[in-house]
Design a protein around this motif. Structure first.
Motif, short mmCIF file in Angstrom:
data_model
loop_
_atom_site.label_atom_id
_atom_site.label_comp_id
_atom_site.label_asym_id
_atom_site.label_seq_id
_atom_site.Cartn_x
_atom_site.Cartn_y
_atom_site.Cartn_z
N ARG A 395 -12.97 -1.17 7.09
CA ARG A 395 -13.37 -2.57 7.31
C ARG A 395 -13.73 -3.26 6.00
O ARG A 395 -13.37 -4.42 5.77
N ALA A 396 -14.41 -2.52 5.12
CA ALA A 396 -14.81 -3.13 3.85
C ALA A 396 -13.60 -3.41 2.98
O ALA A 396 -13.44 -4.50 2.42
N MET A 397 -12.71 -2.44 2.84
CA MET A 397 -11.56 -2.60 1.97
C MET A 397 -10.53 -3.58 2.55
O MET A 397 -9.86 -4.30 1.82
N TYR A 398 -10.42 -3.57 3.87
CA TYR A 398 -9.51 -4.52 4.53
C TYR A 398 -10.02 -5.94 4.32
O TYR A 398 -9.25 -6.85 4.03
N GLN A 399 -11.34 -6.10 4.44
CA GLN A 399 -11.93 -7.42 4.24
C GLN A 399 -11.84 -7.85 2.77
O GLN A 399 -11.79 -9.05 2.45
N ALA A 400 -11.75 -6.87 1.86
CA ALA A 400 -11.61 -7.19 0.44
C ALA A 400 -10.19 -7.62 0.10
O ALA A 400 -9.93 -8.06 -1.03
N GLY A 401 -9.27 -7.49 1.03
CA GLY A 401 -7.89 -7.91 0.79
C GLY A 401 -7.06 -6.87 0.06
O GLY A 401 -5.95 -7.18 -0.40
N LEU A 402 -7.54 -5.62 -0.04
CA LEU A 402 -6.80 -4.59 -0.75
C LEU A 402 -5.59 -4.14 0.07
O LEU A 402 -5.66 -4.05 1.30
N PRO A 403 -4.47 -3.84 -0.58
CA PRO A 403 -3.28 -3.38 0.15
C PRO A 403 -3.53 -2.04 0.83
O PRO A 403 -4.06 -1.11 0.23
N VAL A 404 -3.13 -1.95 2.10
CA VAL A 404 -3.28 -0.71 2.88
C VAL A 404 -2.12 0.23 2.53
O VAL A 404 -0.95 -0.13 2.66
N LYS A 437 -5.00 0.56 -2.14
CA LYS A 437 -4.70 0.39 -3.56
C LYS A 437 -5.62 -0.68 -4.15
O LYS A 437 -5.84 -1.73 -3.56
N ASN A 438 -6.12 -0.38 -5.34
CA ASN A 438 -6.94 -1.34 -6.07
C ASN A 438 -6.02 -2.31 -6.82
O ASN A 438 -5.49 -1.97 -7.88
N ASP A 439 -5.81 -3.51 -6.27
CA ASP A 439 -4.96 -4.50 -6.92
C ASP A 439 -5.76 -5.58 -7.63
O ASP A 439 -5.23 -6.64 -7.98
N THR A 440 -7.05 -5.28 -7.86
CA THR A 440 -7.87 -6.26 -8.57
C THR A 440 -7.69 -6.08 -10.08
O THR A 440 -6.99 -5.19 -10.54
#
Length: 545
Positions: A395-404, A437-440
């Motif tokens: 939920r946290a990473m999905y909300q952060a907009g990170l690619p699944v 994936k960390n795309d930041t």
């Protein structure tokens, strides 16, 4: 002599047909008398262990009585006056005309086809299958085919109409795959079912497949052992999950009320490119019970010097979930998993793996028994409650907009993850992971906050906040399937009359949630789909008193 020279409609005296004196009879009387002396015989037909007794005329047998009587009558009419005079005074020699019989071969074959039609058969191949009770491959015998040669039998009867016992020849045809041939393959399939152990070169790490897990890697077919490529890939991944010791990036760990830096560590992992071919060869060789996978060094991608200053990172997104009603074991596993995820750092451009970050789900890593979903049931197992944390990380990473990169659902709708139905992620060690994936533009720091008094866990994603907004929709339910009726299982350890519920009913659902990300590239939407099975309530009951 005057009388002897006369002609009339009756047959002259002392003319015999089939031993019957037809003298003085009209033709019709003669035919009936001869037929009475020549009944239709019966024939016993034998074929492939069966027999039938039928009237011969059904097999095309006929006797030419009328023709014979006519021939006798004509012969009598052509006798000389002297022959007739001798006939009158009783001194003429009697004439006996045999009745010829014949068989219509076509009719005989037609009747034989009807009688024996159910006895013809095609050969049946032997089959080989896995017997789940015996836990071994077994062979079911082949059955030869047979074809009854009714044409040959009909011709034989036509050539010998006096036959009263007629055997139909049978020709057998052999099956393509015989039991003897398949037994060779079944024996090899059974020999392959052994504990198969792998080790990692240069380490003391080892993992094993059980005999049944090995049996799942191949099929025993009429042509031999057929490898199951997909199952081999899965098993190889499971084994490498057991024996690999991946490098650990530098990270943060809890120290008092704050975080402290933890130095990176090198590791050793399977050289997968070389190991998989070796695995296929050895696991399908019954003589090999233990093998060693080639290894290679695994280097960390984030060093202590490269760790970001936690104080300078921004909060990007937060995920939460509650675990009210959890057992003490499940609460323990939630706390252990949350603590091990806390402080993980994901370098820019790299993949976060929940399982790699967590470490093994084992007693040595702090986990205890709890309820897990396995084999279509909710059962006691190690690590029940870890999915509470993986769901919250999702939920946290999905909300952060990170690619699944990888997300797996639970088999059925789990109450702990309500009311956000479908907004969850299952993990299982090994092989069922959660990856993002960390795309930041910088490293990400994962923080977990467990509130046991509130039965609530929170996961925070910290980093260089990207210029984007993310919104996650509520679940859209496409269909719903009612759960089946409950199942009752006798448990001899319970008291007579005692009933304990061990699994809870849930309806099945097909649903999806959407995530909309808006940034300088414009808006885009992705979809996360979930298909929950209808789940059956299960009750254990004590034996009858």
């Amino acid at each position: 002599m005057a009388v002897a020279s006369q002609s009339g409609t009756a047959v002259q005296a002392d003319v015999r047909v089939n031993g019957v004196n037809i003298g003085g009879m009209t033709r019709e009387q003669a035919v009936q008398a001869v037929k009475a002396s020549l009944p239709v015989p019966q024939v016993t037909v034998r074929a492939a262990g069966s027999s039938w007794t039928v009237d011969a005329d059904r097999l095309g047998w006929t006797a030419d009585v009328a023709g014979t009587v006519a021939a006798a009558e004509q012969a009598a009419a052509q006798r000389s006056v002297l022959d007739r005079l001798q006939d009158l005074i009783g001194t003429a020699a009697a004439q006996d005309f045999p009745v010829p019989v014949r068989v219509d071969a076509a009719r005989a074959q037609a009747t034989l086809d009807v009688l024996t039609g159910g006895l013809n058969s095609q050969p049946k191949n032997a089959t080989v299958a896995f017997d789940s009770k015996l836990r071994r491959y077994v062979v079911k015998a082949d059955v030869p085919g047979r074809r009854l040669n009714t044409a040959a039998a009909a011709q034989r009867f036509a050539q010998a109409p006096d036959l009263r016992d007629l055997t139909v020849p049978v020709t057998e045809s052999r099956a393509q795959y015989t039991a003897a041939a398949l037994k060779v393959h079944a024996d090899r399939g059974n020999a392959l079912m052994r504990t198969f152990t792998v080790k990692l070169a240069g380490t003391d790490r080892a993992g094993a497949l059980t005999p049944l897990e090995v049996a799942n890697l191949y099929w025993v077919k009429p042509g031999g052992i057929l490898p199951d490529e997909k199952a081999l890939q899965v098993a190889f991944g499971r084994l490498t999950g057991y024996i690999d010791q991946p490098a650990q990036n530098a990270r943060y760990a809890v120290k008092g009320d704050g975080l402290t830096k933890v130095k990176e560590q090198s590791g050793v992992v399977t050289d997968r490119a070389a190991a998989f071919a070796h695995f296929k060869t050895t696991v399908l060789d019954p003589a090999v019970k233990t093998t060693t996978f080639p290894s290679k060094a695994s280097k960390p991608t984030l060093t202590l010097a490269e760790l970001p200053d936690a104080a300078k990172l921004e909060l990007i997104a937060t995920g939460q979930s509650t675990y009210y009603g959890s057992s003490p074991e499940r609460r323990t596993n939630v706390a252990v998993a949350a603590r091990k995820i806390h402080g993980a750092v994901v370098p820019q451009g790299e993949i976060f793996s929940f399982l790699n970050t967590l470490g093994s789900i084992s007693p040595g890593n702090g986990f205890v028994g709890g309820k897990i979903i396995s084999g279509g049931r909710t059962v006691d197992g190690l690590g029940g409650g870890v999915c509470q944390v993986s769901t919250t990380v999702f939920r946290a990473m999905y909300q952060a907009g990170l690619p699944v990169v990888e997300r797996n659902q639970h088999s059925y709708r789990v109450g702990y993850y309500e009311p956000q139905v479908g907004y969850e992620a299952a993990v299982y060690d090994p092989g069922v992971d959660l990856k993002f994936k960390n795309d930041t533009s910088g490293p990400l720091l994962i923080k977990t906050v467990n509130h046991p008094e509130q039965s609530r866990v929170e996961v925070q994603v910290w980093g260089i906040k990207p210029k984007r907004t993310v919104s996650v929709s509520a679940a859209r339910i496409l269909s719903r399937t009612p759960h089946p009726a409950p199942k009752y299982v006798v448990n001899p350890r319970l008291r007579p009359g005692q009933t304990v519920q061990v699994d809870w009913a849930q309806d099945g659902y097909n649903l999806y949630i959407t995530r909309t990300i808006k940034d300088e590239k414009g808006p885009r939407t992705d979809v996360t789909r979930t298909s929950y099975k209808p789940w059956q309530a299960v009750y254990e009951v004590g034996p009858r008193g």
